[in-house]
Write a protein that holds these residues in place. Structure first.
Motif, PDB file in Angstrom:
ATOM      1  N   PRO A   1       0.796  -1.231   0.000  1.00 30.44           N
ATOM      2  CA  PRO A   1       0.000   0.000   0.000  1.00 30.44           C
ATOM      3  C   PRO A   1       0.829   1.282   0.000  1.00 30.44           C
ATOM      4  O   PRO A   1       0.267   2.374  -0.016  1.00 30.44           O
ATOM      5  N   GLY A   2       2.154   1.179   0.031  1.00 32.35           N
ATOM      6  CA  GLY A   2       2.989   2.359   0.138  1.00 32.35           C
ATOM      7  C   GLY A   2       3.330   2.632   1.594  1.00 32.35           C
ATOM      8  O   GLY A   2       3.124   1.782   2.466  1.00 32.35           O
ATOM      9  N   PRO A   3       3.907   3.788   1.909  1.00 36.85           N
ATOM     10  CA  PRO A   3       4.070   4.922   1.001  1.00 36.85           C
ATOM     11  C   PRO A   3       5.209   4.725  -0.007  1.00 36.85           C
ATOM     12  O   PRO A   3       6.173   4.001   0.257  1.00 36.85           O
ATOM     13  N   VAL A   4       5.038   5.393  -1.137  1.00 38.76           N
ATOM     14  CA  VAL A   4       6.017   5.394  -2.210  1.00 38.76           C
ATOM     15  C   VAL A   4       6.316   6.843  -2.563  1.00 38.76           C
ATOM     16  O   VAL A   4       5.406   7.674  -2.670  1.00 38.76           O
ATOM     17  N   ASP A   5       7.597   7.136  -2.710  1.00 42.35           N
ATOM     18  CA  ASP A   5       8.015   8.482  -3.099  1.00 42.35           C
ATOM     19  C   ASP A   5       8.183   8.566  -4.607  1.00 42.35           C
ATOM     20  O   ASP A   5       8.743   7.659  -5.238  1.00 42.35           O
ATOM     21  N   TYR A   6       7.693   9.674  -5.193  1.00 42.80           N
ATOM     22  CA  TYR A   6       7.934  10.022  -6.593  1.00 42.80           C
ATOM     23  C   TYR A   6       8.766  11.303  -6.600  1.00 42.80           C
ATOM     24  O   TYR A   6       8.542  12.196  -5.759  1.00 42.80           O
ATOM     25  N   ARG A   7       9.698  11.410  -7.552  1.00 45.17           N
ATOM     26  CA  ARG A   7      10.412  12.672  -7.678  1.00 45.17           C
ATOM     27  C   ARG A   7      10.680  12.972  -9.144  1.00 45.17           C
ATOM     28  O   ARG A   7      10.782  12.064  -9.980  1.00 45.17           O
ATOM     29  N   ALA A   8      10.772  14.271  -9.428  1.00 43.45           N
ATOM     30  CA  ALA A   8      11.109  14.737 -10.773  1.00 43.45           C
ATOM     31  C   ALA A   8      11.668  16.150 -10.652  1.00 43.45           C
ATOM     32  O   ALA A   8      11.413  16.862  -9.667  1.00 43.45           O
ATOM     33  N   THR A   9      12.422  16.549 -11.652  1.00 43.64           N
ATOM     34  CA  THR A   9      12.988  17.894 -11.704  1.00 43.64           C
ATOM     35  C   THR A   9      12.421  18.623 -12.912  1.00 43.64           C
ATOM     36  O   THR A   9      12.262  18.034 -13.989  1.00 43.64           O
ATOM     37  N   PHE A  10      12.112  19.916 -12.725  1.00 44.87           N
ATOM     38  CA  PHE A  10      11.569  20.711 -13.837  1.00 44.87           C
ATOM     39  C   PHE A  10      12.191  22.101 -13.786  1.00 44.87           C
ATOM     40  O   PHE A  10      12.669  22.559 -12.742  1.00 44.87           O
ATOM     41  N   ASP A  11      12.197  22.755 -14.934  1.00 39.81           N
ATOM     42  CA  ASP A  11      12.730  24.111 -15.034  1.00 39.81           C
ATOM     43  C   ASP A  11      11.636  25.124 -14.726  1.00 39.81           C
ATOM     44  O   ASP A  11      10.507  25.013 -15.224  1.00 39.81           O
ATOM     45  N   VAL A  12      11.966  26.111 -13.923  1.00 37.43           N
ATOM     46  CA  VAL A  12      11.002  27.138 -13.548  1.00 37.43           C
ATOM     47  C   VAL A  12      11.156  28.307 -14.511  1.00 37.43           C
ATOM     48  O   VAL A  12      12.249  28.892 -14.622  1.00 37.43           O
ATOM     49  N   PRO A  13      10.107  28.665 -15.233  1.00 37.35           N
ATOM     50  CA  PRO A  13      10.231  29.762 -16.207  1.00 37.35           C
ATOM     51  C   PRO A  13      10.323  31.123 -15.520  1.00 37.35           C
ATOM     52  O   PRO A  13       9.985  31.277 -14.350  1.00 37.35           O
ATOM     53  N   VAL A  14      10.753  32.088 -16.295  1.00 37.25           N
ATOM     54  CA  VAL A  14      10.844  33.468 -15.821  1.00 37.25           C
ATOM     55  C   VAL A  14       9.612  34.221 -16.311  1.00 37.25           C
ATOM     56  O   VAL A  14       9.185  34.066 -17.447  1.00 37.25           O
ATOM     57  N   GLY A  15       9.031  35.029 -15.441  1.00 37.85           N
ATOM     58  CA  GLY A  15       7.969  35.918 -15.905  1.00 37.85           C
ATOM     59  C   GLY A  15       6.583  35.584 -15.423  1.00 37.85           C
ATOM     60  O   GLY A  15       5.662  36.378 -15.597  1.00 37.85           O
ATOM     61  N   GLY A  16       6.359  34.462 -14.823  1.00 45.17           N
ATOM     62  CA  GLY A  16       5.033  34.139 -14.346  1.00 45.17           C
ATOM     63  C   GLY A  16       4.784  34.694 -12.961  1.00 45.17           C
ATOM     64  O   GLY A  16       5.634  34.588 -12.075  1.00 45.17           O
ATOM     65  N   ALA A  17       3.601  35.290 -12.757  1.00 45.30           N
ATOM     66  CA  ALA A  17       3.265  35.812 -11.434  1.00 45.30           C
ATOM     67  C   ALA A  17       2.780  34.718 -10.498  1.00 45.30           C
ATOM     68  O   ALA A  17       2.904  34.822  -9.278  1.00 45.30           O
TER      69      ALA A  17
END
Length: 910
Positions: free
Chosen positions: A36-52
């Protein structure tokens, strides 16, 4: 908006990170199915410039999760079916990469069936809205099973957008703003032209509205803009659903939902996200089969499923995933929270016409839950019909004072008991409202495991295939069982036979529903085969088991069915129904099938009918004359009842008509009637007289109907039997009274001690055994009242969950069959079989039963040597009398003919 990719997962407490598909499930990485878990998920993403404002949108996570971004908590969510968002604006740095970690737990499965203890876990399955999937393959899917997207907007961002419209052109828009700002709305019609604009939430009026329907799934594009530059387009339809007594009307036109049951099982993966292409292909194929909708039984699909149904004009019945619940405080809180989110998402779609709060609920869930929940769902989805309990409380021990806009029952019936069950539950005096069958009409076919590439759910290794919540757990043992009973190498034969039987069962059941004016729609179980059932119209590989065009003949807006004259018998001083064999007829019988049209097309009109009856193999029947005075259908010979009185209501037919021509044509004709849209009405009678035949012959009645620009056709088999008289003398031991009308068949009944007489018995008594010891032959008809029969018996259905195998044996004589049990067996189908683990030495089976779920073999008729004689033991119900089977042997034409064949075969050996 961009998709977050490159996910890895690990079991919490380990460093074993492994790639994991998203969308997908953690079980696809090799994590044990019952973990039943718990199971960890991870990922990396780029954060854009300009969003409020930056948000992560999760399509769905099973079941409970916490989201961390760069090591800080961004949010939590509980609920495995719905999308959610977390705001990460203050947790990331524009222009820099960020890491997201999701710690998830899924519903903890059970250890060995629905009532078994749960495996350890924080969220026991029966305390969650896990739906029915755990009971299909044993467990819930776990993890991030829908895509994760990064949303970048201005400060004034859009949250939920709720849209609904009615057929008269009223369109309501309610959008949530996540920051200060203004809202504008524009609407484009199906051709792309802007037809309405507004500022803010509210109701718009659409000029020249084009209503959405299965015939014309017209969609309007509603685009909502914020002053901060965020926008969202929602596609919706203008439609109005109403109940007109028992008739459903969509935009004022008759609507008869014909749906397939889907549990969200896709055998090539462990989560219910098959992808848009698969869903589109499935829905198009279901349309070819005559279906106009799908019931989403105890699961909630991805958003694209709804969008494709809207586009194709396929109706949807959404059922909240509540089944066998343990309503703990956590469950009750989650029920209302999740129901609110799921219903709001579903209500945006014109395809969603029906909503049920749960399925087959017992008294565990009462009015304190179902009443407020019904009110909530009605408020959130005003354009739908809603019911508290699919299947009904009166059938499943649940709430009797219902919260419901329609009646709903789940009838899994043997054909002989189906009409009686309908009559028992029919609304009658209750206020007229639609009556639908929220699931019914299953028939498991045989699964030839030799064709499968050993999928995991066939494994006998509990580490690979733990039972979990499944109550049906026979597949791992099927090969061993089939090899032991000799049917392993006969898989192709069993598949072929059972496929024909499944279509027959569906045809008989659906036609019985459609010829009733008080029914309003149905859901057939089910869409595809699963580890617990092979009742799907698609097999494990996704191949269709039936011919689509043939299936659509009895699964369409326009369906022609049969009904029959009624008969009654004067028995024990009073009237009783006297059904008779409508499928088998002796030479000279007048056959009077009433043609009934169920017309749920859009417009009524003149129905033009053409019918004809042909011998199935062509050629002429025997030309010998039959004496005038045709026989009543279903009676081998008319006669008196046990009191000596001629049965009231028997009417002899006229002289025999000329036989068929060289092409095999027996009779033909035409009829006409005016039929209103939404009506169920008689078209007339396709009457004909059975010609003389020199052997049993199969004939086919074919009917074609043209009505208001629509065309339908249908066909039915009949069997014509020669009248050869009863074969030889018979002795009778019948304390059960099942053979009292043998004399009416012309049988010569002699004393038991008469040399050469075949004994017919309904009890295993000393005179029967003495007859066999003296070298006589006998037929023993076993029923539940038979004391200490020579072979043990077991109660089980004849048609459902079984393949009937007709084995070669001289006792069949020339009894008509094509190697499988068609409707000539309807009048003698029992609910009892012989439990013969191993046939006695010298025993020979006539009719066998292979269980499609357990693979165990039973017998309906077997010939065994007994002392110095031969004995056929059978549980077949030759006297009928079960449900709407023929009343007594003399009305059971096919059964009487078969019994005569057995007597003839045994008499030759005397």
């Amino acid at each position: 908006m961009s998709t977050v990719e490159g996910w890895e997962c690990r079991l919490v407490g380990t460093d074993d990170w492994r790639p994991v598909p998203v969308p997908g499930s953690w079980e696809q990485t090799g994590i044990p199915l019952d973990h039943p878990g718990p199971v960890d998920y991870r990922a990396t993403f780029d954060v854009p410039v300009g969003g409020a404002r930056l948000r992560l949108r999760f399509g769905a996570v099973s079941y409970a999760c916490e989201v961390l971004v760069n090591g800080r908590v961004a949010g939590q969510h509980v609920g495995m079916w719905d999308a959610f968002e977390v705001d990460i604006t203050g947790l990331v740095t524009p222009g820099q990469p960020a890491e997201v970690l999701v710690r998830a737990e899924k519903p903890a499965s059970l250890t060995g069936g629905p009532d078994a203890p749960p495996v350890p876990g924080r969220y026991p399955a029966r305390e969650t809205l896990a739906g029915f999937l755990p009971y299909v393959w044993g467990h819930s899917h776990g993890g991030v099973w829908r895509p994760v997207e990064l949303l970048v907007t201005g400060e004034c961002a859009l949250g939920d957008v709720d849209v609904s419209g009615t057929a008269d052109g009223r369109l309501s828009v309610a959008a949530t703003l996540l920051g200060p700002g203004e809202l504008t709305v524009s609407v484009r019609d199906p051709s792309g032209v802007v037809v309405a604009r507004s500022v803010g939430n509210g109701t718009l009026t659409i000029p020249d509205p084009r209503p959405w329907s299965p015939h014309d799934p017209a969609l309007y594009a509603v685009t909502v803009h914020t002053s901060g530059g965020d926008s969202k387009t929602v596609y919706t339809g203008l439609r109005t659903l109403e109940a007109d007594g028992s008739l459903l009307r969509l935009n004022g036109e008759p609507l008869y939902p014909r749906m397939i049951l889907s549990w969200g099982w896709y055998p090539d993966q462990l989560h219910p996200d098959p992808g848009p292409e698969r869903v589109r292909a499935d829905l198009i194929e279901l349309r070819r089969l005559g279906f106009n909708g799908v019931k989403l039984c105890l699961w909630f699909p991805p958003d694209y499923y709804f969008a494709i149904a809207d586009e194709l004009g396929m109706l949807l019945w959404v059922e909240l995933p509540m089944w066998l619940p343990h309503p703990t405080p956590h469950f009750r809180t989650q029920l209302f929270a999740e129901a609110s989110r799921l219903v709001r998402a579903a209500a945006n779609h014109p395809s969603v016409i029906l909503l049920t709060l749960g399925c087959e609920l017992s008294s565990a869930v009462g009015a304190d839950v179902l009443g407020p929940l019904y009110d909530l769902v009605k408020r959130l989805a005003p354009g739908t019909l809603v019911r508290d309990n699919s299947g009904s409380g009166e059938a499943y021990g649940g709430l009797l004072d219902e919260f419901a806009d329609f009646d709903d029952h789940h009838f899994y019936c043997e054909p002989a008991y189906f009409r009686g069950t309908l009559d028992h539950f029919a609304p009658r005096w209750r206020a007229a409202r639609p009556w639908l069958f929220g699931e019914f009409c299953d028939l498991d076919t045989f699964r030839d495991l030799r064709r499968l590439d050993s999928p995991w759910w066939t494994s006998a290794d509990p580490a690979v295939n733990p039972q979990g919540a499944r109550w049906q757990y026979d597949v791992p043992d099927q090969e061993k069982t089939l090899r032991g009973n000799g049917f392993w190498d006969r898989g192709a034969e069993l598949e072929r036979i059972s496929a024909r039987q499944a279509v027959l069962h569906r045809k008989v059941t659906l036609e019985a529903v459609r010829v009733r004016a008080d029914t309003s729609g149905y859901v057939i179980t089910g869409e595809r085969d699963t580890p617990i059932s092979t009742a799907g119209l698609f097999d494990d590989s996704g191949a269709l088991k039936v011919d689509a065009a043939s299936f659509a003949q009895f699964n369409a807006d326009l369906v022609v069915g049969l009904d029959w004259d009624r008969r009654r018998a004067w028995t024990a001083g009073g009237d009783r129904p006297a059904p008779w064999d409508t499928w088998c007829h002796p030479a000279g019988a007048l056959v009077r099938p009433h043609l009934v049209l169920a017309h749920h097309g859009r417009t009524g009109g003149r129905a033009e009918v053409r019918w004809r009856v042909d011998l199935a193999d062509g050629g002429e029947a025997e030309s010998a004359a039959v004496e005038p005075g045709a026989v009543e259908p279903g009676l081998v010979k008319p006669g008196a009842d046990a009191s000596g009185l001629v049965e009231p209501g028997l009417v002899e037919a006229g002289p025999v008509e000329p036989g068929p021509d060289a092409s095999g044509l027996v009779a033909s004709g035409s009829l006409a009637a005016d039929i209103a849209a939404g009506a169920v009405a008689g078209l007339g009678i396709a009457a004909f007289t059975v010609p003389a035949v020199d052997r049993p012959r199969r004939a086919v009645l074919r009917v074609e109907v043209d009505c208001a620009g629509q065309r339908t056709s249908n066909s039915w088999s009949f069997w014509f039997l020669p009248d050869r008289g009863w074969p030889g003398p018979v002795a009778v031991v019948d304390p059960a009274g099942r053979l009292t009308d043998l004399a009416a068949l012309g049988a010569q009944v002699v004393p038991v001690e008469t040399p050469g007489a075949v004994l017919l018995a309904t009890a295993w008594t000393e005179p029967v055994r003495q007859h066999l010891r003296a070298g006589g032959n006998a037929v023993l008809l076993v029923d539940a009242a038979c004391v200490d029969p020579p072979l043990p018996v077991a109660a089980m259905p004849f048609w459902r969950e079984a393949v009937k195998v007709i084995e070669p044996h001289e006792a069949w004589g020339d009894f008509p069959h094509d190697g499988w049990t068609d409707l000539q067996f309807a009048g003698m189908a029992p609910d009892l079989a012989l439990d013969v683990t191993a046939l006695p030495i010298g025993g020979r089976p006539l009719l066998r039963r292979v269980d499609t779920r357990t693979s165990q073999v039973h017998d309906y008729a077997v010939e065994v040597p007994w002392s110095a004689g031969r004995l056929i033991v059978s549980t077949l119900r030759f006297d009928g009398s079960g449900g709407d089977q023929p009343l007594g042997l003399r009305r059971n034409t096919s059964a009487a003919y078969l019994l005569g064949q057995w007597v003839r075969a045994l008499g030759k050996e005397s």
